[in-house]
Scaffold this active site. Sequence first.
Site, PDB file in Angstrom:
ATOM      1  N   ARG A  20      38.256  32.218  37.958  1.00 30.87           N
ATOM      2  CA  ARG A  20      38.673  32.280  36.842  1.00 30.87           C
ATOM      3  C   ARG A  20      38.791  31.069  35.962  1.00 30.87           C
ATOM      4  O   ARG A  20      39.491  29.976  36.726  1.00 30.87           O
ATOM      5  CB  ARG A  20      40.146  32.999  36.474  1.00 30.87           C
ATOM      6  CG  ARG A  20      39.926  34.452  37.450  1.00 30.87           C
ATOM      7  CD  ARG A  20      41.447  35.190  37.245  1.00 30.87           C
ATOM      8  NE  ARG A  20      41.163  36.648  38.111  1.00 30.87           N
ATOM      9  CZ  ARG A  20      42.160  36.927  38.778  1.00 30.87           C
ATOM     10  NH1 ARG A  20      43.269  36.178  38.681  1.00 30.87           N
ATOM     11  NH2 ARG A  20      42.043  37.969  39.311  1.00 30.87           N
ATOM     12  N   GLU A  73      54.995  39.124  49.944  1.00 30.91           N
ATOM     13  CA  GLU A  73      55.022  40.222  48.860  1.00 30.91           C
ATOM     14  C   GLU A  73      55.548  41.846  49.383  1.00 30.91           C
ATOM     15  O   GLU A  73      56.001  42.361  49.034  1.00 30.91           O
ATOM     16  CB  GLU A  73      53.684  40.349  47.939  1.00 30.91           C
ATOM     17  CG  GLU A  73      53.503  39.001  47.208  1.00 30.91           C
ATOM     18  CD  GLU A  73      52.333  39.053  46.566  1.00 30.91           C
ATOM     19  OE1 GLU A  73      51.949  39.529  45.473  1.00 30.91           O
ATOM     20  OE2 GLU A  73      51.255  38.515  47.283  1.00 30.91           O
ATOM     21  N   HIS A  78      51.647  38.262  39.341  1.00 40.70           N
ATOM     22  CA  HIS A  78      52.275  37.912  40.711  1.00 40.70           C
ATOM     23  C   HIS A  78      53.901  37.869  40.650  1.00 40.70           C
ATOM     24  O   HIS A  78      54.498  36.964  41.294  1.00 40.70           O
ATOM     25  CB  HIS A  78      51.784  36.416  40.604  1.00 40.70           C
ATOM     26  CG  HIS A  78      50.246  36.089  41.087  1.00 40.70           C
ATOM     27  ND1 HIS A  78      49.590  35.004  40.565  1.00 40.70           N
ATOM     28  CD2 HIS A  78      49.393  36.817  41.502  1.00 40.70           C
ATOM     29  CE1 HIS A  78      48.277  35.191  40.873  1.00 40.70           C
ATOM     30  NE2 HIS A  78      48.222  36.382  41.513  1.00 40.70           N
ATOM     31  N   ASN A 120      48.797  48.384  49.122  1.00 36.20           N
ATOM     32  CA  ASN A 120      48.541  47.725  47.992  1.00 36.20           C
ATOM     33  C   ASN A 120      46.832  47.805  47.604  1.00 36.20           C
ATOM     34  O   ASN A 120      46.153  47.563  48.780  1.00 36.20           O
ATOM     35  CB  ASN A 120      48.630  46.161  48.228  1.00 36.20           C
ATOM     36  CG  ASN A 120      48.069  45.283  47.227  1.00 36.20           C
ATOM     37  OD1 ASN A 120      47.362  45.558  46.192  1.00 36.20           O
ATOM     38  ND2 ASN A 120      48.620  43.864  47.357  1.00 36.20           N
ATOM     39  N   ARG A 136      52.487  48.784  45.329  1.00 33.37           N
ATOM     40  CA  ARG A 136      52.014  47.812  44.547  1.00 33.37           C
ATOM     41  C   ARG A 136      51.297  48.314  43.143  1.00 33.37           C
ATOM     42  O   ARG A 136      50.185  48.867  43.486  1.00 33.37           O
ATOM     43  CB  ARG A 136      51.344  46.363  44.931  1.00 33.37           C
ATOM     44  CG  ARG A 136      50.963  45.493  44.052  1.00 33.37           C
ATOM     45  CD  ARG A 136      50.204  44.351  44.575  1.00 33.37           C
ATOM     46  NE  ARG A 136      50.050  43.185  43.583  1.00 33.37           N
ATOM     47  CZ  ARG A 136      48.833  43.164  42.964  1.00 33.37           C
ATOM     48  NH1 ARG A 136      47.761  43.914  43.588  1.00 33.37           N
ATOM     49  NH2 ARG A 136      48.653  41.934  42.227  1.00 33.37           N
TER      50      ARG A 136
END
Length: 401
Positions: free
Chosen positions: A244, A386, A183, A9, A94
């Site tokens: 964010r 994940e 996601h 990842n 990923r």
Amino acid sequence: MSATVLVLNAGSSSVKYSLVDGDTGAALAVGLAERVGDPSGAAGILTHTDADGTKHRSELPLPSHEAALRAALGAFEQHGPALAEAGVAAVGHRVVHGGERFSAPALVDDDLLAAVADLVPLAPLHNPANLEVLAVARTLFGAVPHVAVFDTAFHQTLPEHAYTYAVPHQWREQHGIRRYGFHGTSHRFVSGETARLLGRPVEEVNTIVLHLGNGASAAAVAGGRSVDTSMGMTPLEGLVMGTRSGDLDPALHAHLHRQLGWSLEEIDAALNRESGIRGLCGHSDFRELERLLADGDPHARVAMDVYCYRLRKYVGAYYAALGRVDAITFTGGIGERGLLVRAQALAGLERLGIVIDAEANRTHSGAGFISPPGSEVAVLVVPTNEEWQIARETLGVVRAG
């Protein structure tokens, strides 16, 4: 064939890796290389955790992602397990953005690399790093197949009315301006685990998944298919996050430019790195937010109220989109540990059949229910995994081929 998958990842300045048994989810080793290519020239940091849970931390030069991968190889050899003896069946990558082209994991070849490169304008911070690691890993691990698992793929089932922005046709057709969502690997894993915990086939279960970490997103999942999600063309849209802003008036950019003379780059940086919880109370770490709340800090109270109100709005919207909701599931670091967030985000929704058991919410551990038995809508906490999801999807491609 072996079920062992090396999962990679890549971030813009980091590489996470895991050696995973794709059939059981057991992590044989995990690691993180940080400060890759640090512009200041500072040494990188490599943390390798072996199968016994022992952490091995070292500082060393990591000028590139290739250097980071080679350092990870060295950590496997030094601290174990040795990759040559682990029977690695494949490498799973990923990849953040797959655009409209990739709705499923895909075997890595030259055509895929070219397609990921074409998508760089949609993910300028992430896809270049993904490309670099894909290329380097194919050199270092050339004897096994490589599979790309796209963060956007799960949301390619969104109906047209959910992914379409009301902008000129040529923007959409020529420049790919639409909602993609992110996601996806986490939302796929968690919605599947939710169905398993309910004891029902995933095809029969409608779930609202709330993935809450430094980045946060909600997804409406109908029978295992994503039908709406809060992030859009970029990960900036949607929920309030650590740094964010989430949803805001799109005219804000023009206003700040006219009033303050800020460039688009300055505005974009502020909305991505200095807004959200950090912008509201000065800290993006929820542990610090909760400490400030306990001290009665008014900015922390506003931050928590705004954060949970936005969550509650999305839950209501996705309840309407799904028509029937069987479960609401919290995941991600904040979703798994933030009992105040869980309680406040779902407060006042009893008329919709959504109730949290206060004691279960306070004492839960691992995956399980925090709603009273027999609730119309089950409320769960499910730790995401994940890496296991990427390993499973990688094995699926390799075994099918």
